[in-house]
Design a protein around this motif. Structure first.
Motif, PDB file in Angstrom:
ATOM      1  N   LEU A 149       5.267 -89.581  13.927  1.00 55.69           N
ATOM      2  CA  LEU A 149       4.724 -88.514  13.589  1.00 55.69           C
ATOM      3  C   LEU A 149       5.270 -87.473  14.631  1.00 55.69           C
ATOM      4  N   GLY A 150       5.710 -86.164  14.541  1.00 56.97           N
ATOM      5  CA  GLY A 150       6.223 -85.256  15.430  1.00 56.97           C
ATOM      6  C   GLY A 150       5.116 -84.365  15.566  1.00 56.97           C
ATOM      7  N   VAL A 151       4.757 -83.881  16.911  1.00 59.04           N
ATOM      8  CA  VAL A 151       3.673 -83.073  17.248  1.00 59.04           C
ATOM      9  C   VAL A 151       4.670 -81.774  18.149  1.00 59.04           C
ATOM     10  N   ASP A 152       4.356 -80.533  17.629  1.00 59.32           N
ATOM     11  CA  ASP A 152       4.763 -79.630  18.654  1.00 59.32           C
ATOM     12  C   ASP A 152       3.838 -78.943  19.171  1.00 59.32           C
TER      13      ASP A 152
ATOM     14  N   CYS B 106      10.841 -90.227  10.027  1.00 58.86           N
ATOM     15  CA  CYS B 106       9.829 -89.350  10.383  1.00 58.86           C
ATOM     16  C   CYS B 106       9.047 -88.643   9.351  1.00 58.86           C
ATOM     17  N   ALA B 107       7.685 -88.729   9.594  1.00 62.23           N
ATOM     18  CA  ALA B 107       6.757 -88.382   8.449  1.00 62.23           C
ATOM     19  C   ALA B 107       6.802 -86.864   8.364  1.00 62.23           C
TER      20      ALA B 107
ATOM     21  N   ALA C 246       9.923 -77.134  14.174  1.00 61.35           N
ATOM     22  CA  ALA C 246       9.891 -77.613  15.371  1.00 61.35           C
ATOM     23  C   ALA C 246       9.263 -78.992  15.421  1.00 61.35           C
ATOM     24  N   ALA C 247       8.175 -79.187  14.890  1.00 58.27           N
ATOM     25  CA  ALA C 247       7.463 -80.587  14.816  1.00 58.27           C
ATOM     26  C   ALA C 247       8.235 -81.711  14.018  1.00 58.27           C
ATOM     27  N   LYS C 248       8.692 -81.065  12.976  1.00 53.57           N
ATOM     28  CA  LYS C 248       9.657 -82.083  12.222  1.00 53.57           C
ATOM     29  C   LYS C 248      11.009 -82.379  12.917  1.00 53.57           C
TER      30      LYS C 248
ATOM     31  N   VAL D 192       0.931 -78.605  16.119  1.00 52.10           N
ATOM     32  CA  VAL D 192       1.329 -78.653  14.784  1.00 52.10           C
ATOM     33  C   VAL D 192       1.971 -80.082  14.566  1.00 52.10           C
ATOM     34  N   THR D 193       1.736 -80.740  13.405  1.00 49.69           N
ATOM     35  CA  THR D 193       2.524 -82.070  13.216  1.00 49.69           C
ATOM     36  C   THR D 193       3.320 -81.674  12.186  1.00 49.69           C
ATOM     37  N   SER D 194       4.344 -82.842  12.000  1.00 51.78           N
ATOM     38  CA  SER D 194       5.497 -82.621  11.351  1.00 51.78           C
ATOM     39  C   SER D 194       4.808 -83.117   9.759  1.00 51.78           C
TER      40      SER D 194
END
Length: 402
Positions: free
Chosen positions: A183-186, A376-377, A352-354, A194-196
């Motif tokens: 899970l990406g987090v910006d 990546c989710a 960006a989160a993605k 903001v999450t992916s």
């Protein structure tokens, strides 16, 4: 054991203090503030790490204050933290808050729910005001798995409140394999996180409260009376409580996304780099990011989920659809990302989160720690370098913002 290998909790209790002990604690509070300020004055513009500030200012504090040796060390560390937050154009910190840090050398917690605290003179021993019904505090006071750790004494409205820290080793967990989903987090100014998977955590309320506090502070400092100073301290304490509550909400929301999307790994951009990439961010935002990351780390550890930081360079400029990277892909004024090559558009923080999640996948496994990710989710599926986008077979509706 490294400090990051612990889960931490705080139990807030009142203290039953005799008049004599109250005098000693108030004297400690005043000497602590003076010691922290002396350390800042010595180190400002010279250094900012704990070891450097301690080496530079320790002898000064021992000579010019009544602080004991360990409290002098803790005061230099607190000064270093304040200097670090105020770097890059911030004003020199001023210590006015009636708060004193304690560690296991300056306090002892006993089984009879009393605590012994070092002062500028003799130690004092006070009863912890635990609620009659036990309260959540007993979960840590009565459980041997939780040991006392860094704590803080607060003095306000004539009363002493103790924020008693506890820690326990993080539960042992097998690191994610190379097939893990991340899970990406910006992190940002307008949206704190903001999450992916397209979950947004706006920062507007935090920013509004901060601006209100700054206006109140300017007015009260101009007044300059003791009553105004007391009101300012109370306002600062309330702001800290409100910010902490909001950060806990955001951390819970991020970890909830890992449960919902079956992620084994959470990736953030490296905090130092994130701070440099955000033109509107200041030391206050850096402090917010650091606290949020620590909250996510200990919540994620309870679920056997690892947290890592990746290089965020170009994640705000890269198109997640075609990979084209260009500064003009991002419209800062509109908060939008629109690829100049393929025309794909999205919220810039979400894009960006993605990319942060995808960066974690593309860099490959970290052999020294055994961490690795293969997918990546996203909100409606997962992306892998080899197979591209794969939609979820079934997923219930999720909130898009908090």
């Amino acid at each position: 054991m490294a400090d990051t290998e612990y889960c931490r909790r705080t139990a807030v209790t009142g203290l039953s203090v005799s008049p004599t002990d109250a005098t000693r604690l108030r004297e400690l509070v005043e000497e602590w503030k003076r010691g922290c300020q002396l350390a800042v004055n010595e180190a400002w513009g010279v250094c900012h790490t704990r070891s450097e500030v301690q080496q530079l200012a320790y002898d000064v504090l021992r000579e010019e204050t009544d602080l004991g040796s360990q409290h002098a060390v803790l005061a230099t560390h607190r000064a270093a933290e304040a200097i670090k937050r105020a770097r890059d154009g911030g004003e020199k910190p001023e210590f006015t808050a009636p708060t004193v840090a304690f560690d296991t050398r300056t306090m002892t917690v006993f089984d009879d729910r009393t605590v012994s605290l070092t002062t500028t003179r003799e130690r004092v021993r006070c009863e912890l005001d635990v609620p009659d019904d036990g309260g959540y505090q007993t979960e840590y006071l009565d459980d041997e798995r939780w040991e006392p750790a860094k704590s803080a004494l607060h003095y306000r409205d004539g009363e002493f409140v103790f924020h008693l820290g506890f820690r326990t080793p993080r539960p042992g967990m097998d690191p994610p394999t190379e097939g893990a989903t991340v899970l990406g987090v910006d992190l940002g100014v307008e949206n704190l996180a903001v999450t992916s998977t397209a979950r947004f955590f706006p920062a507007g309320d935090l920013q509004h409260r901060r601006e209100e506090f700054e206006r109140v502070r300017a007015s009260l400092e101009a007044t300059g009376t003791r009553s105004a100073q007391r009101t300012l301290r109370q306002a600062g304490y309330r702001l800290d409580q409100q910010v902490g509550h909001r950060l806990h909400e955001v951390a819970n929301g991020i970890v909830a996304e890992t449960d919902r999307y079956d992620c084994d790994l959470v990736a953030f951009g490296e905090l130092d780099e994130v701070r440099e990439m955000l033109p509107d961010a200041g030391p206050y935002h850096q402090w917010l990011f650091e606290r949020l990351l620590s909250f996510v780390e200990y919540r994620a550890a309870e679920r056997d989920i690892a947290v890592v930081e990746v290089n965020p360079e170009y994640t705000s400029q890269r198109c997640m659809e075609c990979g084209f990277t260009h500064p003009q892909n991002r419209n800062l004024d509109a908060g939008q990302f629109e690829c100049l090559k393929c025309g794909a558009s999205a919220n810039d923080d979400y894009n960006a989160a993605k990319n942060i999640a995808f960066r974690c996948v593309r860099r490959g496994p970290l052999s020294s720690r055994g961490l690795g990710a293969a997918a990546c989710a996203l909100q409606s599926g997962v992306v892998t370098p080899d197979d591209g986008f794969t939609p979820y077979a079934e997923l219930s509706e999720a909130p898009k913002s908090d």
